[in-house]
Structure formats: structure tokens, C-alpha cells
Design a protein around this motif. Structure first.
Motif, PDB file in Angstrom:
ATOM      1  N   ALA A 132      -3.084   1.753  -2.765  1.00  0.00           N
ATOM      2  CA  ALA A 132      -3.104  -0.050  -3.223  1.00  0.00           C
ATOM      3  C   ALA A 132      -3.345  -0.226  -1.826  1.00  0.00           C
ATOM      4  O   ALA A 132      -4.341  -1.068  -1.343  1.00  0.00           O
ATOM      5  CB  ALA A 132      -1.954  -0.657  -3.841  1.00  0.00           C
ATOM      6  N   PHE A 133      -1.779   0.243  -1.251  1.00  0.00           N
ATOM      7  CA  PHE A 133      -2.212  -0.070   0.579  1.00  0.00           C
ATOM      8  C   PHE A 133      -3.372   0.861   0.817  1.00  0.00           C
ATOM      9  O   PHE A 133      -3.827  -0.354   2.116  1.00  0.00           O
ATOM     10  CB  PHE A 133      -0.814   0.784   0.578  1.00  0.00           C
ATOM     11  N   GLY A 134      -3.535   1.891   0.702  1.00  0.00           N
ATOM     12  CA  GLY A 134      -4.880   2.169   2.048  1.00  0.00           C
ATOM     13  C   GLY A 134      -6.114   1.487   1.093  1.00  0.00           C
ATOM     14  O   GLY A 134      -6.615   0.703   2.583  1.00  0.00           O
ATOM     15  N   ALA A 135      -6.286   0.889  -0.051  1.00  0.00           N
ATOM     16  CA  ALA A 135      -7.520  -0.080  -0.322  1.00  0.00           C
ATOM     17  C   ALA A 135      -7.184  -0.944   0.981  1.00  0.00           C
ATOM     18  O   ALA A 135      -8.128  -1.873   1.410  1.00  0.00           O
ATOM     19  CB  ALA A 135      -7.267  -0.456  -1.521  1.00  0.00           C
ATOM     20  N   GLY A 136      -5.829  -1.876   0.464  1.00  0.00           N
ATOM     21  CA  GLY A 136      -5.702  -2.666   1.521  1.00  0.00           C
ATOM     22  C   GLY A 136      -6.103  -2.928   2.489  1.00  0.00           C
ATOM     23  O   GLY A 136      -5.976  -4.077   3.317  1.00  0.00           O
ATOM     24  N   ALA A 137      -5.826  -1.733   3.420  1.00  0.00           N
ATOM     25  CA  ALA A 137      -6.155  -1.430   5.158  1.00  0.00           C
ATOM     26  C   ALA A 137      -7.328  -1.525   5.187  1.00  0.00           C
ATOM     27  O   ALA A 137      -7.855  -2.250   5.691  1.00  0.00           O
ATOM     28  CB  ALA A 137      -5.187  -0.393   5.152  1.00  0.00           C
TER      29      ALA A 137
END
Lengths: 212, 451
Positions: free
Chosen positions: B24-29
Motif C-alpha cells: 500500500a505504501f509503495g503504491a502511495g509513494a
């Protein structure tokens, strides 16, 4: 043809209405399958238009799309109950998760809404438009929650970020996936109720002391 | 088989949850990295409502040889008519938008439009663009009433029409809805709501025209009027999503910002003053870094009667603003100019001025006579003078007595060189004033009173 965000938004509202119905007195003891069917039935009724309007459309017109936190909260509070007594360790973890989620929601709501609507000079809502600092902070919170085994908190945050990345809802602001007024009012309402109880106990205790 | 609690499920799948967090946070980044801030403003600023790559089919002729021409845009009588917004079409004609209905905030208010054919200098018939019911159906939400429309030309050539919609409460409960047209306003795509506030998406209104950034995004000046009254600049991408916003002020004093872009980095924002302090002055704030930061708003030298203003940056860098340059009412509408980036202003023309008749305490008959005279002296009037008078009496005199209102101006410069100013005329009609560059130059050189 409705936009994809209309479909997801209305589905979220309809599902939430279904969940709320299953929490009504008299329906809380339903078995898992019956709960699922009740949610589906209420959701269908909520989206069926009558004279061009449906309950879900009406509710969404006022509330907007629901955040992932609300969805997780509703699912957790309904399905997380299980059918047997939890062990003391499980109960402690679940209580810790609930406390953690409530605290985050309550604090975030108290900070975000007044400031975003014009109290003070700072606008925390702006952070939701792709601020790297905000995302990093959320990652830290999610990892801490995961490490402390408050996985529901981590799940709510991770799903919110995923949904924001995929533009699940109408908003392009990450805050709207993390928080909405419904879950905020619910948590603040619980805090208020606890505060009243606490004050009542203090007053009652004080009076008892006077009597002694 | 017993059911597992969520707690048990989570315990058994800690690795999965950790993986979910990281994904999730990879995509958010990745999304964060894509949303880089723009390098600067696209010079041209407010009034640059013409797409840079469009072809002019026919250049409009200059304003009447006298240099200034007046006429009425709207035709419907007996309705409250307000808040015009102008844009030049690809063929050189001018399209106006405004809202009208039985009264401000009533459910029959609709957004309306008409086109000025510049070859004949005649406004065509007015028609409805959208209604409360139509908007409601398209955004799939309850809509109680409609308000200010603001039109802007997007960098891709499409017309974007932003307008105020209210679902709950009064104007403080407003949100902004947007529709887009690829054929200069003949047809419109489905309406969509801009999400600009976390609390039920309330409290955002629009009045000033959009500006553009070098990366092709648009900057839409808006204001809030719920807990605070303050200005904001929304940045909107080509899909119509809000991708950033920045506060232009705080507190409970500023409404309806107007952004005057001077170059890629510098801009002046003027805001309607809604505070209680005296003297009432237009608030101003500036940026020198393409809007990343803005100075604390201060009172300018321009008087303001808690009324909207509009303006543009001229080719030579001077600023031309239309406003009610009074501190109390909206009976006077003037053109003012600044040659020093907004530090000082001078009046170059009184577009309307009925402050003297209004101060005399006119009775109903005398009031109607003044309105009739005003209607008669409007060159392109399409109704009899008595019709203007009766319409104004219906919406103005019945509620506010013998007052006049010339407000909510919208100003553009067409590619042919002429300027077009539209404004609310006594809340009963939309009036249009067209003037040439030569006329403006003459006024700039004429004696003028310093503020």
C-alpha cells in the motif's frame, strides 16, 4: 452510465447501512450466514431507486463517501466478535486495537475538521494531496500498530492508502480515505458518553463521601 | 468448526498484513512522486480565457467607434439574475453565464447562458445550461440550490464551468460542481463534484476565474464561509481532480479571491473584505514563488463594500480592476488601474454611479423613473424602459427599497482587442459593457482621481 466512484461510493454507503441494521437490538445474535444475507438484502434495498431516488443516494448526498476506516471499523465490530469467548490475551489485544483506533480517529478528527474549516492558519487537509511527509508518518504509525499487534489499525491505514492510490472514492485527498464525519462523530460520541459516566461516578462518589 | 475472531486471524497472518502495508505504501509513494508541484504560473493570468492553440475563425470588430458600447445580456424579466461570468469562444464570439430564478437560493434557480455575436454586436437568446434537478441527477446527490457560475478555458481548449451547489443549509454548506464542454458550450459532459473539504465537503464557493500553471493544471480561486471566511487556491488537473490547494488567508474576513498573474512567479490576489473593521478595504496578498507561499493579507488602498471584484493584467503589466469602490453599498461600479503592482490605484471610469439618487430617498415612482432612464440609455436594450423598471422593482424595491446594485463584475479581453465587462444590473438583468483598447488608452491618459 455512472462513474466508477459513484458505484464504489454508493456500494460503500449501502454496505454500511446493511451493517448498521445488523447491529440493531434483536439482530445482534444472528449467525454469520444470516448476517451476510441481511447485509446484502439491506444494501440492495438501499440502492434500488424509487421515483429516481434511492436511500443510498440520499445518504451519500449528505455524508459523502465513507472512509476505509469506517468500513474496517464496521466490519471489525460486526465480524470480529466471533462466537466464542476470547482468551484473556486475545481480549487484551482486541481492546488495545480498539483503543488505538479510537484514539487515532478521535485525535485526527479533533485536529483536522476545525482547522480545515478555518480555525487557525494551518490547513492539515492539504497534507492529503500527496505529501511525502504525511505518507511517511502514516507508514510509521501503521508499522508501530503492526508491531504492537494492533493490526486493525494497520489494516485501516493500509487499505486507506491503497484505496487512495487507486482512486476508489470521489476524493483525491488521502484524508477522505482515512477519516469521515460519521466515524468521527461515533468515536467522539463514545468519548463524550464515557466522560459523562466518569463525571457521574465522580459526583456520586463525592456525594457518598459526604454521607460517610 | 469454530469461527476465528479477527484477532486470531490477524495473529496467524502477520506476514500478510505486513506485506499489505508495504504494498500500500509503495503504491502511495509512487502516487506522491507523480504529483509534483508546478514550476510556475502561465503568464497571461486572469482574463487569459482563450486557449493558446486555438484558431480564430473570425476576428471580432472593435467596439463601436465611440469606443464603448452597452447592452443587456439576459432577457428574462421579473427574475433575480446574478453573477455573470464571461469567456471568449473559439470563433471570437463571447459567451456569458449567470444564474437566475425567482429569488436567490430558491429551487428554481438555473444556470443560464447567451452568446454575443461579435460581428453583429448582438446577444443571442438565453438558454438554460443546467438546473438543480439536472445536476442532482448527474452527481447522484441531493442538491438543494445552485449559485455562482464561473467559466474558464482549460489549456486543452475545453470550457470548464464551475458552479456552486448546496446540499445542506445555506451558502456556508456549498460545494463546487464542474461541467466541461468540448464544443464551446453547446453541449456539456456529465457534472462532477469537486471534493475540497473533509467535513461533508461543505463550505467552498467560487467566484473568480481560474488561472493556469506551466504544467497544464489550473488554479481555481475559491473561498470558505463556514467556521472561517478565507480564500484558497485549488490546483486542478486535466481530469478535474483537485491535486493541491493553498490558503490565501485565514480568519473571518476574506472572500472571493481574484488572482492577477504578473509573470511565472509573481501574482497579486485581491479579496472581498467581509470583516467588521473600518475603513473597509480590499484585502491583498502576493506571492513571488508561483503560489507556494503567500504573504499575510493586508488592506489595500481600494475601498470595498463587502462586494466581489474582477480584473486582469494588461499586456504592459498594468492591472485593470472592476469593483464597487465604495465602503457601504453597491450603487457604484468603477474601473480602476494600478501601474505599480497594486500598491496604488486610480479610477479611470465610473461604469455605473447611482449613489446620489439613492441617497435622496426616492419614492417608488421616482425610483422607477431612474431605472427607466438607465434602461433607455443602454444602447442595446431589448426591452421597453418600463419593463426594466418593473422587473427591477420586483426584485429590488420590494425587498430593499430604493437601492441600486451594480455588482459581481466579470472582465475579459477578447483576442480582437476589445474588453468585455458583464455585471449584475440591479439583480434583475445582466448588463454588458464593451470597450476598445483605444478607449481604455484614452481613459488612462485622462484626468483621474487618486485614491
Amino acid at each position: 452510465m455512472p462513474a466508477s466512484t459513484d458505484i464504489t461510493g454508493l456500494a460503500g454507503i449501502a454496505g454500511a447501512l446493511g451493517w448498521m441494521v445488523t447491529a440493531l437490538p434483536g439482530l445482534r445474535g444472528l449467525s454469520g450466514q444470516k448476517v451476510a444475507w441481511t447485509v446484502v438484502a439491506v444494501s440492495v434495498v438501499a440502492v434500488v431507486p424509487v421515483a429516481g431516488w434511492s436511500v443510498a443516494v440520499g445518504v451519500r448526498g449528505v455524508t459523502g463517501d465513507l472512509s476505509m476506516t469506517t468500513m474496517v471499523w464496521l466490519g471489525w465490530s460486526r465480524w470480529g466478535r466471533g462466537t466464542r469467548e476470547a482468551t484473556m490475551e486475545e481480549a487484551r489485544l482486541e481492546e488495545g486495537s480498539r483503543y488505538g483506533l479510537e484514539t487515532l480517529i478521535g485525535v485526527a478528527a479533533l485536529a483536522l475538521y476545525p482547522m480545515a474549516l478555518g480555525i487557525g492558519r494551518i490547513d492539515p487537509y492539504r497534507l492529503g494531496y500527496g505529501s511525502g511527509w504525511f505518507l511517511s508518518t502514516l507508514l510509521v504509525v501503521a508499522l508501530v500498530a503492526w508491531f504492537r499487534r494492533a493490526e486493525v489499525v494497520a489494516l485501516a491505514i493500509a487499505l486507506a492508502v491503497l484505496a487512495w492510490t487507486g482512486r476508489w472514492n470521489e476524493s483525491s485527498n488521502l484524508w477522505d480515505y482515512l477519516l469521515d464525519p460519521l466515524v468521527s462523530f461515533y468515536v467522539l460520541g463514545r468519548w463524550g458518553a464515557r466522560g459523562v459516566k466518569w463525571a457521574h461516578r465522580r459526583i456520586a462518589g463525592g456525594l457518598a463521601g459526604v454521607k460517610r | 468448526m469454530r469461527r476465528l475472531t479477527i484477532g486470531e486471524e490477524l495473529k496467524g497472518r502477520r506476514g500478510v498484513w505486513l506485506g499489505l502495508i508495504l504494498v500500500a505504501f509503495g503504491a502511495g509513494a509512487v502516487r506522491c512522486l507523480r504529483e509534483a508541484p508546478p514550476e510556475g504560473f502561465r503568464p497571461g493570468g486572469v482574463g487569459m480565457t482563450v486557449a493558446p492553440d486555438r484558431t480564430i475563425a473570425s476576428r471580432p470588430k472593435e467596439a463601436a467607434r465611440g469606443g464603448l458600447r452597452t447592452d443587456f445580456v439576459s432577457l428574462r424579466a421579473g427574475v433575480r439574475t446574478h453573477a455573470p461570468s464571461l469567456v471568449e469562444l473559439k470563433n471570437g464570439d463571447i459567451r456569458a453565464f449567470w444564474y437566475a430564478g425567482t429569488d436567490e437560493g430558491t429551487q428554481d434557480v438555473t444556470i443560464r447562458t447567451a452568446v454575443l455575436e461579435t460581428r453583429t454586436s448582438e446577444w443571442g437568446p438565453e438558454r438554460m445550461v443546467t438546473s438543480r434537478e439536472h445536476t442532482q441527477e448527474e452527481v447522484r446527490r441531493y442538491v438543494k440550490k445552485l449559485g455562482n457560475p464561473v467559466v474558464s478555458r482549460a489549456p486543452d481548449g475545453a470550457l470548464w464551468l464551475f458552479y456552486v451547489t448546496v446540499s445542506v443549509g445555506g451558502w456556508a454548506g456549498s460545494s463546487i460542481t464542474m461541467i466541461r464542454s468540448q464544443d464551446d458550450g453547446e453541449s456539456w459532459e456529465k457534472a462532477r463534484r469537486l471534493v475540497t473539504s473533509p467535513f461533508l465537503n461543505i463550505s467552498t464557493l467560487v467566484k473568480g476565474p481560474a488561472i493556469t500553471y506551466t504544467d497544464g493544471t489550473m488554479g481555481l480561486p475559491v473561498h470558505h464561509e463556514f467556521l472561517g471566511k478565507f480564500g484558497e487556491l485549488l490546483r486542478i488537473d486535466a481530469q478535474g481532480d483537485v491535486v493541491d490547494k493553498v490558503r490565501l488567508s485565514s480568519g473571518r474576513e476574506a472572500l472571493q479571491p481574484l488572482v492577477l498573474v504578473r509573470d511565472e512567479n509573481r501574482a497579486l490576489v485581491l479579496m472581498r473584505y467581509a470583516g467588521k473593521a473600518r475603513p473597509r478595504r480590499v484585502l491583498s496578498t502576493t506571492t513571488g514563488n508561483a503560489g507556494r507561499t503567500w504573504t499575510a493579507p493586508t488592506g489595500s488602498l481600494l475601498p470595498n463594500s463587502d462586494a466581489a471584484l474582477t480584473g486582469m493584467v494588461l499586456a504592459d503589466g498594468r492591472m485593470l480592476v472592476a469593483l464597487n469602490d465604495t465602503e457601504e453599498r453597491r450603487e457604484r461600479l468603477s474601473l480602476v488601474v494600478s501601474s505599480d503592482g497594486g500598491a496604488s490605484w486610480r479610477t479611470i471610469y465610473r461604469v455605473e454611479d447611482q449613489s446620489e439618487p439613492a441617497s435622496q430617498g426616492l419614492n417608488e415612482t421616482d425610483y422607477a423613473a431612474v431605472i427607466e432612464r438607465l434602461g433607455e440609455t443602454t444602447v442595446g436594450a431589448r426591452r421597453g424602459a418600463s419593463e426594466y423598471a418593473s422587473s427591477v422593482k420586483r426584485v429590488m424595491f420590494s425587498k430593499q427599497g430604493n437601492t441600486f446594485e451594480f455588482s459581481y463584475p466579470s472582465l475579459i479581453r477578447a483576442s480582437g482587442g476589445d474588453f468585455h465587462l458583464a455585471y449584475t444590473w440591479n439583480e434583475a438583468f445582466i448588463k454588458h459593457v464593451q470597450f476598445s483598447q483605444a478607449w481604455l488608452d484614452e481613459r488612462l491618459q485622462a484626468d483621474a482621481r487618486l485614491h
